[in-house]
Design a protein around this motif. Structure first.
Motif: not given
Length: 94
Positions: A33-59
């Protein structure tokens, strides 16, 4: 993994896994929903880390929602974890 018996440990695992997937979905929603890509610049590492933890928690997600045999996480644990996670998310939004 076998989860068959209700245990307080499963409450903690399931609640943390659900909080993480809710946070990941919320982060992805903010990026989309972000038009100016500010969120992606600020939170890229946090989103990637959260995605990895989601993958770990698949079981855990499989045991919560998809398994239908006796090795699944009991419904009482699933309901308690959902309630606590949704309550925490609703408090965090205010």
């Amino acid at each position: 993994m076998e989860f068959g018996v209700p245990s307080p440990t499963f409450n903690i695992f399931a609640t943390l896994a659900l909080l993480n997937i809710f946070s990941f979905i919320g982060g992805i929603k903010m990026v989309i929903s972000d038009v100016e890509n500010k969120v992606l610049d600020l939170f890229t590492s946090q989103i990637v880390l959260s995605g990895l933890i989601v993958l770990i928690n698949l079981p855990v997600y499989e045991g919560l929602f998809f398994r239908k045999d006796s090795g699944r996480i009991p419904n009482s644990v699933t309901y308690k974890s959902l309630i606590v996670s949704l309550l925490a998310c609703s408090i965090a939004l205010h």
